[in-house]
Scaffold this motif. Sequence first.
Motif, PDB file in Angstrom:
ATOM      1  N   LEU A 133       0.844  -1.190   0.000  1.00 20.37           N
ATOM      2  CA  LEU A 133       0.000   0.000   0.000  1.00 20.37           C
ATOM      3  C   LEU A 133       0.881   1.243   0.000  1.00 20.37           C
ATOM      4  O   LEU A 133       1.700   1.440   0.903  1.00 20.37           O
ATOM      5  CB  LEU A 133      -0.915   0.020   1.220  1.00 20.37           C
ATOM      6  N   LEU A 134       0.710   2.071  -1.026  1.00 20.72           N
ATOM      7  CA  LEU A 134       1.481   3.312  -1.155  1.00 20.72           C
ATOM      8  C   LEU A 134       0.532   4.497  -1.043  1.00 20.72           C
ATOM      9  O   LEU A 134      -0.463   4.571  -1.745  1.00 20.72           O
ATOM     10  CB  LEU A 134       2.194   3.336  -2.513  1.00 20.72           C
ATOM     11  N   THR A 135       0.848   5.410  -0.132  1.00 20.53           N
ATOM     12  CA  THR A 135       0.019   6.608   0.061  1.00 20.53           C
ATOM     13  C   THR A 135       0.877   7.856  -0.101  1.00 20.53           C
ATOM     14  O   THR A 135       2.106   7.784  -0.168  1.00 20.53           O
ATOM     15  CB  THR A 135      -0.612   6.621   1.461  1.00 20.53           C
ATOM     16  N   GLN A 136       0.215   8.979  -0.137  1.00 19.33           N
ATOM     17  CA  GLN A 136       0.917  10.258  -0.225  1.00 19.33           C
ATOM     18  C   GLN A 136       1.890  10.432   0.939  1.00 19.33           C
ATOM     19  O   GLN A 136       3.005  10.920   0.772  1.00 19.33           O
ATOM     20  CB  GLN A 136      -0.094  11.405  -0.225  1.00 19.33           C
ATOM     21  N   ASP A 137       1.488   9.991   2.127  1.00 26.88           N
ATOM     22  CA  ASP A 137       2.301  10.193   3.330  1.00 26.88           C
ATOM     23  C   ASP A 137       3.620   9.449   3.283  1.00 26.88           C
ATOM     24  O   ASP A 137       4.627   9.920   3.842  1.00 26.88           O
ATOM     25  CB  ASP A 137       1.522   9.768   4.576  1.00 26.88           C
ATOM     26  N   ASN A 138       3.642   8.257   2.667  1.00 26.06           N
ATOM     27  CA  ASN A 138       4.910   7.524   2.652  1.00 26.06           C
ATOM     28  C   ASN A 138       5.605   7.567   1.293  1.00 26.06           C
ATOM     29  O   ASN A 138       6.476   6.756   0.999  1.00 26.06           O
ATOM     30  CB  ASN A 138       4.722   6.071   3.120  1.00 26.06           C
ATOM     31  N   SER A 139       5.229   8.533   0.460  1.00 27.30           N
ATOM     32  CA  SER A 139       5.905   8.692  -0.837  1.00 27.30           C
ATOM     33  C   SER A 139       7.064   9.666  -0.733  1.00 27.30           C
ATOM     34  O   SER A 139       7.083  10.536   0.139  1.00 27.30           O
ATOM     35  CB  SER A 139       4.917   9.185  -1.898  1.00 27.30           C
ATOM     36  N   THR A 140       8.047   9.476  -1.600  1.00 33.74           N
ATOM     37  CA  THR A 140       9.180  10.392  -1.708  1.00 33.74           C
ATOM     38  C   THR A 140       9.345  10.767  -3.175  1.00 33.74           C
ATOM     39  O   THR A 140       8.680  10.214  -4.045  1.00 33.74           O
ATOM     40  CB  THR A 140      10.487   9.749  -1.197  1.00 33.74           C
TER      41      THR A 140
ATOM     42  N   GLU B 100      14.919  -9.471   1.179  1.00 37.31           N
ATOM     43  CA  GLU B 100      15.314 -10.429   0.137  1.00 37.31           C
ATOM     44  C   GLU B 100      14.181 -11.421  -0.136  1.00 37.31           C
ATOM     45  O   GLU B 100      13.942 -11.808  -1.288  1.00 37.31           O
ATOM     46  CB  GLU B 100      16.573 -11.168   0.577  1.00 37.31           C
ATOM     47  N   ARG B 101      13.487 -11.804   0.926  1.00 37.74           N
ATOM     48  CA  ARG B 101      12.384 -12.741   0.743  1.00 37.74           C
ATOM     49  C   ARG B 101      11.270 -12.104  -0.082  1.00 37.74           C
ATOM     50  O   ARG B 101      10.691 -12.754  -0.960  1.00 37.74           O
ATOM     51  CB  ARG B 101      11.847 -13.175   2.109  1.00 37.74           C
ATOM     52  N   PHE B 102      10.949 -10.834   0.186  1.00 41.72           N
ATOM     53  CA  PHE B 102       9.916 -10.167  -0.611  1.00 41.72           C
ATOM     54  C   PHE B 102      10.361 -10.051  -2.064  1.00 41.72           C
ATOM     55  O   PHE B 102       9.563 -10.268  -2.985  1.00 41.72           O
ATOM     56  CB  PHE B 102       9.616  -8.776  -0.054  1.00 41.72           C
ATOM     57  N   ASN B 103      11.626  -9.720  -2.279  1.00 38.84           N
ATOM     58  CA  ASN B 103      12.123  -9.543  -3.648  1.00 38.84           C
ATOM     59  C   ASN B 103      12.132 -10.840  -4.447  1.00 38.84           C
ATOM     60  O   ASN B 103      12.208 -10.804  -5.678  1.00 38.84           O
ATOM     61  CB  ASN B 103      13.531  -8.936  -3.616  1.00 38.84           C
ATOM     62  N   ARG B 104      12.060 -11.981  -3.761  1.00 41.28           N
ATOM     63  CA  ARG B 104      12.013 -13.263  -4.472  1.00 41.28           C
ATOM     64  C   ARG B 104      10.597 -13.620  -4.934  1.00 41.28           C
ATOM     65  O   ARG B 104      10.406 -14.550  -5.710  1.00 41.28           O
ATOM     66  CB  ARG B 104      12.554 -14.394  -3.567  1.00 41.28           C
ATOM     67  N   ILE B 105       9.608 -12.875  -4.438  1.00 36.04           N
ATOM     68  CA  ILE B 105       8.225 -13.157  -4.848  1.00 36.04           C
ATOM     69  C   ILE B 105       8.051 -12.796  -6.322  1.00 36.04           C
ATOM     70  O   ILE B 105       8.420 -11.693  -6.739  1.00 36.04           O
ATOM     71  CB  ILE B 105       7.231 -12.345  -3.995  1.00 36.04           C
ATOM     72  N   PRO B 106       7.466 -13.664  -7.149  1.00 36.86           N
ATOM     73  CA  PRO B 106       7.215 -13.306  -8.550  1.00 36.86           C
ATOM     74  C   PRO B 106       6.335 -12.061  -8.632  1.00 36.86           C
ATOM     75  O   PRO B 106       5.390 -11.909  -7.852  1.00 36.86           O
ATOM     76  CB  PRO B 106       6.488 -14.539  -9.099  1.00 36.86           C
ATOM     77  N   SER B 107       6.628 -11.176  -9.556  1.00 40.50           N
ATOM     78  CA  SER B 107       5.868  -9.921  -9.669  1.00 40.50           C
ATOM     79  C   SER B 107       4.385 -10.178  -9.929  1.00 40.50           C
ATOM     80  O   SER B 107       3.533  -9.350  -9.609  1.00 40.50           O
ATOM     81  CB  SER B 107       6.454  -9.042 -10.781  1.00 40.50           C
ATOM     82  N   GLY B 108       4.067 -11.347 -10.493  1.00 37.42           N
ATOM     83  CA  GLY B 108       2.669 -11.692 -10.740  1.00 37.42           C
ATOM     84  C   GLY B 108       1.881 -11.949  -9.478  1.00 37.42           C
ATOM     85  O   GLY B 108       0.645 -11.964  -9.498  1.00 37.42           O
ATOM     86  N   LYS B 109       2.575 -12.164  -8.353  1.00 38.36           N
ATOM     87  CA  LYS B 109       1.909 -12.400  -7.076  1.00 38.36           C
ATOM     88  C   LYS B 109       1.960 -11.173  -6.172  1.00 38.36           C
ATOM     89  O   LYS B 109       1.558 -11.237  -5.009  1.00 38.36           O
ATOM     90  CB  LYS B 109       2.542 -13.593  -6.355  1.00 38.36           C
ATOM     91  N   VAL B 110       2.452 -10.055  -6.714  1.00 36.38           N
ATOM     92  CA  VAL B 110       2.516  -8.814  -5.945  1.00 36.38           C
ATOM     93  C   VAL B 110       1.420  -7.863  -6.445  1.00 36.38           C
ATOM     94  O   VAL B 110       1.249  -7.684  -7.657  1.00 36.38           O
ATOM     95  CB  VAL B 110       3.893  -8.134  -6.066  1.00 36.38           C
ATOM     96  N   LEU B 111       0.686  -7.266  -5.521  1.00 34.84           N
ATOM     97  CA  LEU B 111      -0.359  -6.290  -5.850  1.00 34.84           C
ATOM     98  C   LEU B 111       0.017  -4.950  -5.229  1.00 34.84           C
ATOM     99  O   LEU B 111       0.142  -4.846  -4.006  1.00 34.84           O
ATOM    100  CB  LEU B 111      -1.715  -6.761  -5.311  1.00 34.84           C
ATOM    101  N   LEU B 112       0.208  -3.937  -6.061  1.00 32.01           N
ATOM    102  CA  LEU B 112       0.541  -2.595  -5.583  1.00 32.01           C
ATOM    103  C   LEU B 112      -0.714  -1.726  -5.603  1.00 32.01           C
ATOM    104  O   LEU B 112      -1.343  -1.550  -6.641  1.00 32.01           O
ATOM    105  CB  LEU B 112       1.630  -1.968  -6.454  1.00 32.01           C
ATOM    106  N   LEU B 113      -1.083  -1.197  -4.442  1.00 31.22           N
ATOM    107  CA  LEU B 113      -2.265  -0.358  -4.298  1.00 31.22           C
ATOM    108  C   LEU B 113      -1.816   1.059  -3.970  1.00 31.22           C
ATOM    109  O   LEU B 113      -1.122   1.279  -2.976  1.00 31.22           O
ATOM    110  CB  LEU B 113      -3.150  -0.903  -3.173  1.00 31.22           C
ATOM    111  N   VAL B 114      -2.221   2.013  -4.803  1.00 27.38           N
ATOM    112  CA  VAL B 114      -1.734   3.391  -4.676  1.00 27.38           C
ATOM    113  C   VAL B 114      -2.905   4.317  -4.382  1.00 27.38           C
ATOM    114  O   VAL B 114      -3.799   4.486  -5.208  1.00 27.38           O
ATOM    115  CB  VAL B 114      -1.007   3.849  -5.953  1.00 27.38           C
ATOM    116  N   ASP B 115      -2.889   4.930  -3.198  1.00 25.53           N
ATOM    117  CA  ASP B 115      -3.944   5.859  -2.806  1.00 25.53           C
ATOM    118  C   ASP B 115      -3.546   7.280  -3.203  1.00 25.53           C
ATOM    119  O   ASP B 115      -2.394   7.679  -3.018  1.00 25.53           O
ATOM    120  CB  ASP B 115      -4.175   5.788  -1.293  1.00 25.53           C
ATOM    121  N   ASP B 116      -4.502   8.041  -3.739  1.00 26.87           N
ATOM    122  CA  ASP B 116      -4.251   9.435  -4.148  1.00 26.87           C
ATOM    123  C   ASP B 116      -3.011   9.544  -5.038  1.00 26.87           C
ATOM    124  O   ASP B 116      -2.071  10.274  -4.741  1.00 26.87           O
ATOM    125  CB  ASP B 116      -4.085  10.334  -2.919  1.00 26.87           C
TER     126      ASP B 116
END
Length: 424
Positions: free
Chosen positions: A103-110, A133-149
Amino acid sequence: KSNTHFRPRQEYVDGLIKSECNSEESLDDVFVFPPLKEEIASGTKDGDLKINGQGVICDIKSFMDYLFKVKTLEIHSEIRAGKSSLLKAIYLESLSMGYSPLLLTQDNSTASITKTLSSIIKEQYGESQEDVERFNRIPSGKVLLLVDDFDLLKRKTRKSEVIASMLRVADNIVLITDTSFQIKLDDTIETDFRHLVICPWTKNKRDQLIRKRCHLSNYSDEKADELIRIVDKAVCSHFQLFEMTPPFINQYIDFYLYESGASFLEGNLPFTSIMSTNVKRRIREAISEDVHLSVNELVDTVIAVLRNLALQIHVSRQSIFTCNLFSQVAQRYVEEYGIPVNARTIIEAASLSGVLLVRDSGYEYCFASRSLHAFFVAQAIDFELDVNEEAGQSYVSRLLNELDYSINEEILVLLESTRFIPSL
């Protein structure tokens, strides 16, 4: 340990589940999935979007099936339609389906999207090198990026470049925006964003929300039915002002569930009282105790400043105002009445309460809804009629003479509910 699924920290998930409405309520207690409809490009030069003929998506399961079929979505609505709550619900549902959401929001963006993504992975999944490293090994097809605002994210590159960077981390992306826009990516990137609009709530959705809230407060089905009838009546009685959105409907529910003096009224609905009571409660919950003022005094000060601000920008036919103007109006008021509080405290209380929305990374503000803007203008004119009747009447005359400015009709309706004005 699985290389295809990695759950975020439980503390982070627990924070998402906690509702914005009330510290005792969770998101599941109060969330009702909003109706969504796909939009397609009309083929015009300016890329306008038009709603197509397909059915409305009305439940989370149908939405998730659609999302993982099309992969990339943009969801928009110009009104406060519960977009952030929707994003949280998607986050939690994706976990149950074996995906690893971010989850990416305005508050934690740079300004750097690469640094931002690295930071939120640590925040949500763990700061250790092993976790990263464990997160980076996850296939991108199993990652969901949710962007607020998405419009408000800090960035130093074009939107298309930001999205391209996001696609390197996640194949599945949901962007939440206020207004839809055409997303043009490099020809080498094989993705096609679909556009969904949040539709106004139907009676069925209103009823679902009321029953959920009543059940949580241990109200009987009969009481829930009674409150449903009250809200139905409000929709008809206050059609000029009623917004078919969760926050607006919730203020009616809150008034009858939480205010000790409220009852299930059969007569005229106290629309102004409902708005005033809920505004005060939201501001009271947002402020911290001040050593120089009581909580009630600070609430009254914030409301008075918002009243003055609303009238000032309305006279200029504006709805968006700068942080600098807000600060000037607040400072002028506290100096005039000798109130020991600084402008920053007032600005923070108004923003944290949800009465105002922050725009443009904190440099501009607007009222959270058109009805709130109209409410504060009406309150300001009502005050003027008490302290300077001639000045107050001049504002009323201007409203009547400028009915082409549509918000004026709503202001007049609110004024009529507070006092008898012969010219109305």
